[in-house]
Design a protein around this motif. Structure first.
Motif, PDB file in Angstrom:
ATOM      1  N   ASP A  96      -2.998  12.168 -15.504  1.00  0.00           N
ATOM      2  CA  ASP A  96      -2.430  11.386 -16.605  1.00  0.00           C
ATOM      3  C   ASP A  96      -1.472  10.318 -16.088  1.00  0.00           C
ATOM      4  OD1 ASP A  96      -0.673  13.377 -15.771  1.00  0.00           O
ATOM      5  OD2 ASP A  96       0.163  13.718 -17.766  1.00  0.00           O
ATOM      6  N   VAL A  97      -0.753  10.635 -15.017  1.00  0.00           N
ATOM      7  CA  VAL A  97       0.160   9.662 -14.423  1.00  0.00           C
ATOM      8  C   VAL A  97      -0.623   8.523 -13.771  1.00  0.00           C
ATOM      9  CG1 VAL A  97       1.891   9.318 -12.607  1.00  0.00           C
ATOM     10  CG2 VAL A  97       2.006  11.334 -14.084  1.00  0.00           C
ATOM     11  N   ALA A  98      -1.675   8.889 -13.033  1.00  0.00           N
ATOM     12  CA  ALA A  98      -2.510   7.872 -12.393  1.00  0.00           C
ATOM     13  C   ALA A  98      -3.121   6.937 -13.446  1.00  0.00           C
ATOM     14  CB  ALA A  98      -3.609   8.546 -11.576  1.00  0.00           C
ATOM     15  N   ALA A  99      -3.591   7.520 -14.544  1.00  0.00           N
ATOM     16  CA  ALA A  99      -4.204   6.720 -15.612  1.00  0.00           C
ATOM     17  C   ALA A  99      -3.177   5.783 -16.259  1.00  0.00           C
ATOM     18  CB  ALA A  99      -4.805   7.638 -16.663  1.00  0.00           C
ATOM     19  N   ALA A 100      -1.951   6.280 -16.418  1.00  0.00           N
ATOM     20  CA  ALA A 100      -0.902   5.450 -17.022  1.00  0.00           C
ATOM     21  C   ALA A 100      -0.580   4.239 -16.147  1.00  0.00           C
ATOM     22  CB  ALA A 100       0.356   6.286 -17.244  1.00  0.00           C
ATOM     23  N   LEU A 101      -0.587   4.427 -14.832  1.00  0.00           N
ATOM     24  CA  LEU A 101      -0.346   3.309 -13.921  1.00  0.00           C
ATOM     25  C   LEU A 101      -1.471   2.273 -14.017  1.00  0.00           C
ATOM     26  CD1 LEU A 101       1.055   5.082 -10.732  1.00  0.00           C
ATOM     27  CD2 LEU A 101       2.286   3.507 -12.245  1.00  0.00           C
ATOM     28  N   VAL A 102      -2.689   2.754 -14.138  1.00  0.00           N
ATOM     29  CA  VAL A 102      -3.825   1.840 -14.311  1.00  0.00           C
ATOM     30  C   VAL A 102      -3.662   1.050 -15.608  1.00  0.00           C
ATOM     31  CG1 VAL A 102      -6.319   1.696 -14.701  1.00  0.00           C
ATOM     32  CG2 VAL A 102      -5.406   3.238 -12.946  1.00  0.00           C
ATOM     33  N   ASP A 103      -3.247   1.724 -16.679  1.00  0.00           N
ATOM     34  CA  ASP A 103      -3.011   1.052 -17.956  1.00  0.00           C
ATOM     35  C   ASP A 103      -1.945  -0.028 -17.838  1.00  0.00           C
ATOM     36  OD1 ASP A 103      -4.912   2.600 -19.196  1.00  0.00           O
ATOM     37  OD2 ASP A 103      -3.479   4.016 -20.071  1.00  0.00           O
ATOM     38  N   ASP A 104      -1.019   0.171 -16.894  1.00  0.00           N
ATOM     39  CA  ASP A 104       0.039  -0.811 -16.667  1.00  0.00           C
ATOM     40  C   ASP A 104      -0.396  -1.927 -15.713  1.00  0.00           C
ATOM     41  OD1 ASP A 104       1.821   0.358 -18.371  1.00  0.00           O
ATOM     42  OD2 ASP A 104       2.880   1.489 -16.834  1.00  0.00           O
ATOM     43  N   GLY A 105      -1.658  -1.908 -15.307  1.00  0.00           N
ATOM     44  CA  GLY A 105      -2.191  -2.992 -14.489  1.00  0.00           C
ATOM     45  C   GLY A 105      -2.078  -2.800 -12.992  1.00  0.00           C
TER      46      GLY A 105
ATOM     47  N   TYR B 188       7.223   5.808 -11.090  1.00  0.00           N
ATOM     48  CA  TYR B 188       8.327   4.889 -11.381  1.00  0.00           C
ATOM     49  C   TYR B 188       8.655   4.033 -10.166  1.00  0.00           C
ATOM     50  CZ  TYR B 188      12.634   2.993 -13.267  1.00  0.00           C
ATOM     51  OH  TYR B 188      13.615   2.129 -13.697  1.00  0.00           O
ATOM     52  N   LEU B 189       8.611   4.612  -8.963  1.00  0.00           N
ATOM     53  CA  LEU B 189       8.794   3.811  -7.749  1.00  0.00           C
ATOM     54  C   LEU B 189       7.766   2.682  -7.707  1.00  0.00           C
ATOM     55  CD1 LEU B 189       9.878   3.136  -4.914  1.00  0.00           C
ATOM     56  CD2 LEU B 189       8.340   4.911  -4.013  1.00  0.00           C
ATOM     57  N   CYS B 190       6.525   3.007  -8.020  1.00  0.00           N
ATOM     58  CA  CYS B 190       5.464   1.990  -8.017  1.00  0.00           C
ATOM     59  C   CYS B 190       5.769   0.869  -9.011  1.00  0.00           C
ATOM     60  CB  CYS B 190       4.118   2.630  -8.352  1.00  0.00           C
ATOM     61  SG  CYS B 190       3.509   3.786  -7.107  1.00  0.00           S
ATOM     62  N   LYS B 191       6.264   1.238 -10.190  1.00  0.00           N
ATOM     63  CA  LYS B 191       6.577   0.232 -11.198  1.00  0.00           C
ATOM     64  C   LYS B 191       7.770  -0.624 -10.780  1.00  0.00           C
ATOM     65  CE  LYS B 191       5.948   0.952 -15.528  1.00  0.00           C
ATOM     66  NZ  LYS B 191       5.984   1.403 -16.930  1.00  0.00           N
ATOM     67  N   VAL B 192       8.740  -0.014 -10.088  1.00  0.00           N
ATOM     68  CA  VAL B 192       9.899  -0.769  -9.601  1.00  0.00           C
ATOM     69  C   VAL B 192       9.457  -1.802  -8.563  1.00  0.00           C
ATOM     70  CG1 VAL B 192      12.024  -0.590  -8.241  1.00  0.00           C
ATOM     71  CG2 VAL B 192      11.596   1.015 -10.113  1.00  0.00           C
TER      72      VAL B 192
ATOM     73  N   ALA C 128       0.855  -1.185   0.000  1.00  0.00           N
ATOM     74  CA  ALA C 128       0.000   0.000   0.000  1.00  0.00           C
ATOM     75  C   ALA C 128       0.889   1.231   0.000  1.00  0.00           C
ATOM     76  CB  ALA C 128      -0.909   0.004   1.232  1.00  0.00           C
ATOM     77  N   LEU C 129       0.649   2.137  -0.936  1.00  0.00           N
ATOM     78  CA  LEU C 129       1.516   3.308  -1.075  1.00  0.00           C
ATOM     79  C   LEU C 129       0.698   4.578  -1.158  1.00  0.00           C
ATOM     80  CD1 LEU C 129       4.688   3.683  -3.219  1.00  0.00           C
ATOM     81  CD2 LEU C 129       2.817   5.310  -3.595  1.00  0.00           C
ATOM     82  N   SER C 130       1.075   5.571  -0.350  1.00  0.00           N
ATOM     83  CA  SER C 130       0.462   6.893  -0.401  1.00  0.00           C
ATOM     84  C   SER C 130       1.567   7.935  -0.448  1.00  0.00           C
ATOM     85  CB  SER C 130      -0.420   7.128   0.836  1.00  0.00           C
ATOM     86  OG  SER C 130      -0.849   8.480   0.902  1.00  0.00           O
ATOM     87  N   ILE C 131       1.865   8.391  -1.645  1.00  0.00           N
ATOM     88  CA  ILE C 131       2.875   9.431  -1.881  1.00  0.00           C
ATOM     89  C   ILE C 131       2.325  10.332  -2.982  1.00  0.00           C
ATOM     90  CG2 ILE C 131       5.253   9.892  -2.654  1.00  0.00           C
ATOM     91  CD1 ILE C 131       6.166   7.332  -1.465  1.00  0.00           C
ATOM     92  N   HIS C 132       2.787  11.564  -3.035  1.00  0.00           N
ATOM     93  CA  HIS C 132       2.335  12.494  -4.078  1.00  0.00           C
ATOM     94  C   HIS C 132       2.428  11.806  -5.432  1.00  0.00           C
ATOM     95  CE1 HIS C 132       2.277  15.667  -1.116  1.00  0.00           C
ATOM     96  NE2 HIS C 132       3.476  15.284  -0.738  1.00  0.00           N
ATOM     97  N   LEU C 133       1.299  11.709  -6.102  1.00  0.00           N
ATOM     98  CA  LEU C 133       1.206  10.833  -7.270  1.00  0.00           C
ATOM     99  C   LEU C 133       1.552  11.596  -8.541  1.00  0.00           C
ATOM    100  CD1 LEU C 133       0.762   8.057  -8.210  1.00  0.00           C
ATOM    101  CD2 LEU C 133      -1.700   8.358  -8.044  1.00  0.00           C
ATOM    102  N   GLU C 134       2.849  11.619  -8.829  1.00  0.00           N
ATOM    103  CA  GLU C 134       3.339  12.217 -10.078  1.00  0.00           C
ATOM    104  C   GLU C 134       4.370  11.273 -10.675  1.00  0.00           C
ATOM    105  OE1 GLU C 134       6.762  13.837  -9.705  1.00  0.00           O
ATOM    106  OE2 GLU C 134       6.576  12.629  -7.911  1.00  0.00           O
ATOM    107  N   ALA C 135       5.073  11.704 -11.709  1.00  0.00           N
ATOM    108  CA  ALA C 135       5.842  10.772 -12.535  1.00  0.00           C
ATOM    109  C   ALA C 135       6.910  10.004 -11.761  1.00  0.00           C
ATOM    110  CB  ALA C 135       6.474  11.525 -13.702  1.00  0.00           C
TER     111      ALA C 135
END
Length: 392
Positions: A59-68, A34-38, A23-30
């Motif tokens: 747009d960043v939040a949507a991109a993460l959703v697109d990545d599953g 990348y931390l989330c993807k790592v 579970a991660l709560s950090i300012h959700l930007e680019a």
């Protein structure tokens, strides 16, 4: 972000978080994305939300959703929506919590105690969050270990000082489009973040005034060449005010009465409580948006006072946050600290613990490698000398 990239390559091979919910709560930007993807590359099931209603980039939040990945956040959410997002993340049943300000940890303790047994531990990004965690530890109610990422040398010496120093002025300057040179800049709080904000203000030609409650930090500010005074006195001469304390009501009605027409206030502490907006709204006879991310409050005396980004984190709510080179170090520490907790499950008491020294050193050495800088190493003789009490 080459340090994180090298960690990602290892995580892909080793899968240290396989089958675990993070579970991660950090300012959700680019950079956060990348931390989330790592972490996901290491096998983690990611459940993500932002840590501030105005810092999420859709747009960043949507991109993460697109990545599953599982994301519960959108820009400018209401207080109820923000809480709903936090709730969705906690309901996932986290094994590791990565927090920024302590909201996730607070929520799971207060409302989801049945989820606590699954938590191995967590990491906290900010000074404000660590203050809250220390209070929980003192009261004996912290139920799992938390690593104080903010207190790592590779975090506070660089992220807090240079990252905050640069990104705060990026947010202020892009919002106001005003010159800093020749203006009186009042910085409330002379911790590492305040030091960075003051340093950059001085570098742009501002006349810096520091307000403090800590006598030692006040002495530091004086010896660094800045004036130090109480906020009510600084209010009389300040043109731009930046709060960086982690405390509440740093600027309130007594200061508002003394301020110049056109004074600008903003906050770089985690929560929007440092500039007391309810008191300012109560004193105002007119409120209007002066420009994007800048709200004006007209007082009975005819003076206009301005607040940037609703008193929220100005570097994220009105800017893009810290530069990627800085967050590469901070988020590398987050990723490695989370891995450390998993590898050492059950080894720690339910306390706030320091980042292991080897993680700090590993990140620093990797950063120097990226910069193509080599440093000296101790010889055997030097090692013996430094570890001996008999120097004959």
């Amino acid at each position: 972000m080459p340090i994180l990239r090298s960690i990602e390559e290892r995580f892909i091979a080793e899968k240290p978080f396989k089958g675990l919910n993070v579970a991660l709560s950090i300012h959700l930007e680019a950079k956060t994305a990348y931390l989330c993807k790592v972490l996901a590359s290491g096998g983690a099931n990611m459940f993500i939300t932002g840590s501030n209603p105005l810092s999420t980039q859709d747009d960043v939040a949507a991109a993460l959703v697109d990545d599953g990945l599982n994301v519960f956040a959108w820009y400018n959410c209401t207080a109820d929506e923000y809480r709903m997002h936090m709730t969705k993340v906690i309901e996932s049943g986290p094994n590791i919590i990565i927090d920024d300000g302590g909201d996730l940890v607070n929520l799971i303790h207060q409302e989801y105690p049945e989820k606590i047994s699954a938590v191995i531990g967590g990491c906290e990004e900010t000074t404000t969050g660590i203050i809250r965690l220390k209070a929980m530890e003192k009261d004996g109610c912290l139920k799992f270990p938390m690593i104080a990422v903010n207190n790592a040398n590779c975090k506070y010496l660089f992220d807090n000082r240079y990252g905050t120093g640069q990104s705060v002025w990026d947010g202020i300057n892009r919002t106001t489009n005003l010159i800093v040179a020749g203006k009186v800049v009042v910085v409330a709080g002379y911790g590492w973040c305040g030091k960075g904000v003051a340093m950059r203000a001085a570098g742009m030609g501002g006349h810096v005034v520091i307000t403090e409650i800590d006598p030692i930090k006040a002495m530091e500010a004086v010896m660094d060449g800045f004036k130090v005074m109480k906020m009510t006195e600084a209010a009389k001469i300040g043109d731009i005010f930046v709060t960086v304390t982690g405390c509440a009501d740093v600027i309130g009605k007594e200061s508002y009465k003394n301020m110049k027409d056109g004074a600008i206030m903003c906050n770089a502490g985690h929560f929007n409580v440092e500039v007391n907006l309810p008191e300012l709204e109560e004193m105002a006879v007119e409120i209007k948006e002066q420009r994007k991310n800048c709200m004006g409050y007209k007082l009975k005396n005819g003076k206009w006072l301005n607040v940037l980004a609703e008193g929220r984190l100005v570097n994220l709510a009105a800017g893009d946050g810290h530069p990627a080179e800085i967050m590469d170090m901070s988020f590398a520490i987050q990723a490695l600290s989370a891995e450390h907790l998993v590898k050492n499950k059950g080894s720690y008491d339910n306390t706030v613990i320091d980042v292991p020294k080897h993680i700090d050193q590993q990140v620093a050495l990797k950063k120097l490698e990226v910069w193509e800088i080599e440093i000296d190493k101790l010889t055997e003789t030097q090692e013996k000398y430094l570890n001996s009490w008999n120097l004959e």
